[in-house]
Design a protein around this motif. Structure first.
Motif, PDB file in Angstrom:
ATOM      1  N   LEU A 291       0.846  -1.186   0.000  1.00 16.02           N
ATOM      2  CA  LEU A 291       0.000   0.000   0.000  1.00 16.02           C
ATOM      3  C   LEU A 291       0.882   1.235   0.000  1.00 16.02           C
ATOM      4  N   ILE A 292       0.608   2.176  -0.905  1.00 16.18           N
ATOM      5  CA  ILE A 292       1.301   3.469  -0.952  1.00 16.18           C
ATOM      6  C   ILE A 292       0.279   4.557  -0.654  1.00 16.18           C
ATOM      7  N   LEU A 293       0.525   5.353   0.372  1.00 16.74           N
ATOM      8  CA  LEU A 293      -0.329   6.486   0.694  1.00 16.74           C
ATOM      9  C   LEU A 293       0.370   7.756   0.229  1.00 16.74           C
ATOM     10  N   GLY A 294      -0.252   8.476  -0.700  1.00 23.28           N
ATOM     11  CA  GLY A 294       0.400   9.609  -1.361  1.00 23.28           C
ATOM     12  C   GLY A 294       1.162   9.115  -2.564  1.00 23.28           C
ATOM     13  N   GLY A 295       2.193   9.858  -2.947  1.00 21.71           N
ATOM     14  CA  GLY A 295       3.016   9.411  -4.078  1.00 21.71           C
ATOM     15  C   GLY A 295       2.271   9.379  -5.389  1.00 21.71           C
ATOM     16  N   GLY A 296       1.375  10.368  -5.600  1.00 22.43           N
ATOM     17  CA  GLY A 296       0.587  10.392  -6.821  1.00 22.43           C
ATOM     18  C   GLY A 296       1.388  10.574  -8.089  1.00 22.43           C
ATOM     19  N   VAL A 313      -0.159  -3.709  -5.880  1.00 21.61           N
ATOM     20  CA  VAL A 313       0.145  -2.427  -5.230  1.00 21.61           C
ATOM     21  C   VAL A 313      -1.094  -1.543  -5.310  1.00 21.61           C
ATOM     22  N   THR A 314      -1.530  -1.027  -4.170  1.00 20.77           N
ATOM     23  CA  THR A 314      -2.630  -0.060  -4.130  1.00 20.77           C
ATOM     24  C   THR A 314      -2.052   1.298  -3.794  1.00 20.77           C
ATOM     25  N   LEU A 315      -2.262   2.268  -4.667  1.00 20.98           N
ATOM     26  CA  LEU A 315      -1.778   3.631  -4.443  1.00 20.98           C
ATOM     27  C   LEU A 315      -2.976   4.521  -4.139  1.00 20.98           C
ATOM     28  N   VAL A 316      -2.957   5.147  -2.975  1.00 18.83           N
ATOM     29  CA  VAL A 316      -4.053   6.007  -2.538  1.00 18.83           C
ATOM     30  C   VAL A 316      -3.568   7.453  -2.530  1.00 18.83           C
ATOM     31  N   ASP A 317      -4.146   8.277  -3.385  1.00 22.76           N
ATOM     32  CA  ASP A 317      -3.788   9.704  -3.444  1.00 22.76           C
ATOM     33  C   ASP A 317      -5.067  10.515  -3.530  1.00 22.76           C
ATOM     34  N   LEU A 318      -5.136  11.592  -2.762  1.00 21.94           N
ATOM     35  CA  LEU A 318      -6.359  12.375  -2.657  1.00 21.94           C
ATOM     36  C   LEU A 318      -6.763  13.034  -3.968  1.00 21.94           C
ATOM     37  N   ASP A 319      -5.797  13.549  -4.710  1.00 24.18           N
ATOM     38  CA  ASP A 319      -6.087  14.380  -5.878  1.00 24.18           C
ATOM     39  C   ASP A 319      -6.066  13.542  -7.158  1.00 24.18           C
ATOM     40  N   PRO A 320      -7.215  13.313  -7.787  1.00 31.85           N
ATOM     41  CA  PRO A 320      -7.234  12.504  -9.010  1.00 31.85           C
ATOM     42  C   PRO A 320      -6.495  13.149 -10.169  1.00 31.85           C
ATOM     43  N   ARG A 321      -6.362  14.474 -10.135  1.00 28.64           N
ATOM     44  CA  ARG A 321      -5.682  15.141 -11.238  1.00 28.64           C
ATOM     45  C   ARG A 321      -4.191  14.819 -11.259  1.00 28.64           C
ATOM     46  N   VAL A 322      -3.580  14.672 -10.086  1.00 30.03           N
ATOM     47  CA  VAL A 322      -2.160  14.335 -10.026  1.00 30.03           C
ATOM     48  C   VAL A 322      -1.917  12.958 -10.620  1.00 30.03           C
ATOM     49  N   THR A 323      -2.676  11.965 -10.179  1.00 33.49           N
ATOM     50  CA  THR A 323      -2.473  10.615 -10.708  1.00 33.49           C
ATOM     51  C   THR A 323      -2.810  10.545 -12.190  1.00 33.49           C
ATOM     52  N   GLU A 324      -3.809  11.312 -12.617  1.00 30.46           N
ATOM     53  CA  GLU A 324      -4.159  11.321 -14.039  1.00 30.46           C
ATOM     54  C   GLU A 324      -3.012  11.891 -14.879  1.00 30.46           C
ATOM     55  N   LEU A 325      -2.434  12.989 -14.421  1.00 33.15           N
ATOM     56  CA  LEU A 325      -1.334  13.604 -15.163  1.00 33.15           C
ATOM     57  C   LEU A 325      -0.156  12.648 -15.310  1.00 33.15           C
ATOM     58  N   PHE A 326       0.225  12.005 -14.211  1.00 35.89           N
ATOM     59  CA  PHE A 326       1.409  11.152 -14.259  1.00 35.89           C
ATOM     60  C   PHE A 326       1.124   9.768 -14.845  1.00 35.89           C
ATOM     61  N   PRO A 343      -0.130  -3.914 -14.622  1.00 34.79           N
ATOM     62  CA  PRO A 343      -1.360  -4.588 -14.158  1.00 34.79           C
ATOM     63  C   PRO A 343      -1.393  -4.846 -12.656  1.00 34.79           C
ATOM     64  N   ARG A 344      -0.245  -4.764 -12.006  1.00 33.12           N
ATOM     65  CA  ARG A 344      -0.227  -4.973 -10.547  1.00 33.12           C
ATOM     66  C   ARG A 344      -0.689  -3.740  -9.788  1.00 33.12           C
ATOM     67  N   ALA A 345      -0.778  -2.584 -10.457  1.00 30.56           N
ATOM     68  CA  ALA A 345      -1.071  -1.315  -9.783  1.00 30.56           C
ATOM     69  C   ALA A 345      -2.562  -0.978  -9.837  1.00 30.56           C
ATOM     70  N   THR A 346      -3.074  -0.531  -8.698  1.00 28.70           N
ATOM     71  CA  THR A 346      -4.449  -0.040  -8.588  1.00 28.70           C
ATOM     72  C   THR A 346      -4.414   1.334  -7.936  1.00 28.70           C
ATOM     73  N   VAL A 347      -5.089   2.308  -8.538  1.00 28.29           N
ATOM     74  CA  VAL A 347      -5.114   3.671  -8.008  1.00 28.29           C
ATOM     75  C   VAL A 347      -6.462   3.932  -7.353  1.00 28.29           C
ATOM     76  N   VAL A 348      -6.432   4.479  -6.152  1.00 25.38           N
ATOM     77  CA  VAL A 348      -7.637   4.885  -5.433  1.00 25.38           C
ATOM     78  C   VAL A 348      -7.483   6.359  -5.072  1.00 25.38           C
ATOM     79  N   ASN A 349      -8.373   7.200  -5.558  1.00 26.09           N
ATOM     80  CA  ASN A 349      -8.330   8.625  -5.233  1.00 26.09           C
ATOM     81  C   ASN A 349      -9.256   8.885  -4.047  1.00 26.09           C
ATOM     82  N   ARG A 350      -8.628   8.959  -2.873  1.00 23.52           N
ATOM     83  CA  ARG A 350      -9.400   9.051  -1.643  1.00 23.52           C
ATOM     84  C   ARG A 350      -8.522   9.592  -0.529  1.00 23.52           C
TER      85      ARG A 350
END
Length: 516
Positions: A291-296, A313-326, A343-350
């Protein structure tokens, strides 16, 4: 027979004054939110800045309501107030940004303009109420004016994060709502033209011309400010409901800034991300679920995916725009080597805390790659309570690691984080704290930077099994990272809790000592 009265007809001029009340309430609250947001961007500590701005603005409104009694003619006075708000409120954000970029100071112009906007806003309701009486409005009730005012404030508070910031940005929003005040002034001039003089029309026309020209050139103004604030070329500048995103580039060197604070520099980010990720992953007996908290930006994700034994890997970042850009921008995707497409990565914007509380998953490794605890909102993610929630998400022999700031620039803050993790309840051994392992590395963009690994069970800090593709971290540098000099070693510091947030004081005091 009793006489039946029909519905009271509202004349156009009376209806307009109530509509104007709604519009000026919207604009007034937007100015207040812009001032608070800009000050938190540029001065830090959002809770303190919002509190100061709110207090100064409301007290200034009270002063304005008192001053309004000395305005002899209500309608012309209301028009003058709208012209003043259109200029001062409209140019609030541009003046603050230019002042910060060119003079390095923002507090004086911020509070001077805030007082002026507050005084003018405070004059509006008394003047509108007097104007309604002057024009002989039937069934005039002061509560109708207040109702329109409060509904306008509600509309502004909802629209600001959902519509205003995402679609306009701070600079354009300030100027656009300045034009709204001038529109109110213009319609009031026309409807009550018999009571107005030529000077009102002239002042209004000049103010509108200047404001529209500035609004038309607002993107260029943003570019000029960005060029003054940042050393390199700005390739992206965007406001989201959560933060200001700025990305700069000089040749092949890219930097990310959130709320004008640097997050990484491609010149040396590998030192930070390798040090955050690989020690904890190498020490973990299992590392199938991470689990990664932040690091968008996906940099930590890139490093995690270098380990073959990682399955998800689950990546949780508050701002969907940051993860979308990168994840999609062709200039940014290569920086994380397309990590989001794995395919191992899952993004959760929360929100990180809400995710940790509501998730039922268990993770072998948790990486906390969040912004520095410069305010209470961020400090809670470095608290004993938050770490306690995270231990519930750890597997039986799992580990977690957090970036913990600089043990040099904010020494007490760093050791407060370490002691907070050590004092966190242990889900395996009731009554005991967590085992911790502090370490630090040198990252040129940030200076001496620290991290803390924690776990319910003790782990030997053995030489880690590192991937071969690393540019910085080796068994030798890992061993050296665990050694602290006498000027950055352990000091007394309180445990950080959501009840007192001792960490915020340590952090701001430390950085202020070095850089202010």
């Amino acid at each position: 027979m009793s006489e039946v009265s029909g519905p009271v007809r509202v004349a156009p001029r009376e209806a307009w004054l109530l509509v104007a009340t709604f519009l000026v309430a919207v604009a007034g609250l937007i100015y207040e939110l812009i001032a608070a947001t800009v000050s938190s961007y540029l001065l830090g500590d959002s809770v303190r800045q919002f509190s100061f701005v709110l207090g100064v603005f409301l007290s200034s409104m009270g002063a304005g309501a008192w001053v309004s009694r000395y305005v002899e003619e209500a309608l012309p006075g209301f028009v003058w107030a709208q012209i003043g708000l259109g200029l001062i409120g409209g140019f609030l954000a541009p003046v603050l940004f230019f002042s910060y970029a060119w003079l390095g100071a923002v507090a004086l112009p911020l509070f001077a303009m805030l007082v002026a906007v507050g005084v003018l806003s405070g004059m509006e309701i008394p003047l509108i109420a007097r104007a309604l009486k002057e024009i002989g409005a039937p069934e005039f009730r002061f509560e109708n004016v207040l109702t329109a005012d409060y509904i306008g404030a509600l509309a502004a508070s909802i629209a600001f994060p959902i519509v205003v910031i995402p679609f306009l940005g701070l600079m354009s929003a300030s100027l656009a709502f300045g034009c709204l005040n001038l529109l109110v002034a213009g319609l009031s001039l026309w409807l009550f033209r018999a009571r107005m003089r030529a000077v009102h029309w002239l002042a209004w026309a000049l103010a509108l011309l200047v404001s529209l020209a500035a609004l038309w050139q607002s993107e260029r103004l943003v570019s000029v400010v960005d060029a003054s604030l940042f050393e390199d070329d700005v390739i992206l500048s965007e406001a989201t409901p959560y933060q200001q995103i700025t990305i700069t580039r000089f040749r092949d060197r890219v930097r990310l800034f959130l709320d004008h604070s640097i997050q990484f520099d491609t010149q040396d980010e590998y030192r930070y991300h390798e040090s955050l990720v690989h020690p904890v992953l190498s020490l973990a007996p299992r590392a199938e679920k991470v689990l990664i908290l932040g690091g968008g930006d996906g940099m930590a994700l890139r490093e995690v995916l270098k380990h073959d034994r990682v399955r998800a890997v689950t990546l949780v970042d508050l701002d969907p725009r940051v993860t979308e850009l990168f994840a999609t921008n062709p200039e940014l995707v290569p920086l994380n080597r397309g990590a989001f497409a794995d395919p191992r990565a899952t993004v959760v914007n929360r929100d990180a805390w809400r995710f940790a509380e509501e998730s039922t998953d268990s993770f072998d490794v948790i990486l906390i790659d969040l912004p520095d605890p410069k305010n209470i909102t961020l400090s809670k993610l470095y608290s004993r309570e938050f770490y306690g929630v995270l231990t519930e998400r750890l597997s039986a022999d799992g580990l977690m690691v957090t970036q913990a700031g600089s043990p040099l620039f904010a020494r007490q803050a760093f050791w407060s984080v370490a002691r907070t993790m050590a004092a966190t309840r242990n889900p395996i051994r009731p009554g005991a704290g967590l085992w911790t392992l502090p370490y630090h590395v040198y990252v040129p963009s940030f200076g001496d930077w620290g991290f803390v690994i924690a776990a319910p069970q003790q782990h030997r800090p053995r030489a880690p099994g590192l991937p071969r593709s690393l540019r910085y971290l080796t068994p030798d540098t890992w061993a050296a990272a665990q050694v602290f000099g006498s000027d950055i070693g352990p000091v007394e510091a309180e445990v950080n809790s959501i009840r007192d947030h001792a960490l915020v004081g340590y952090y701001n005091e430390g950085w202020d000592t070095w850089f202010r």
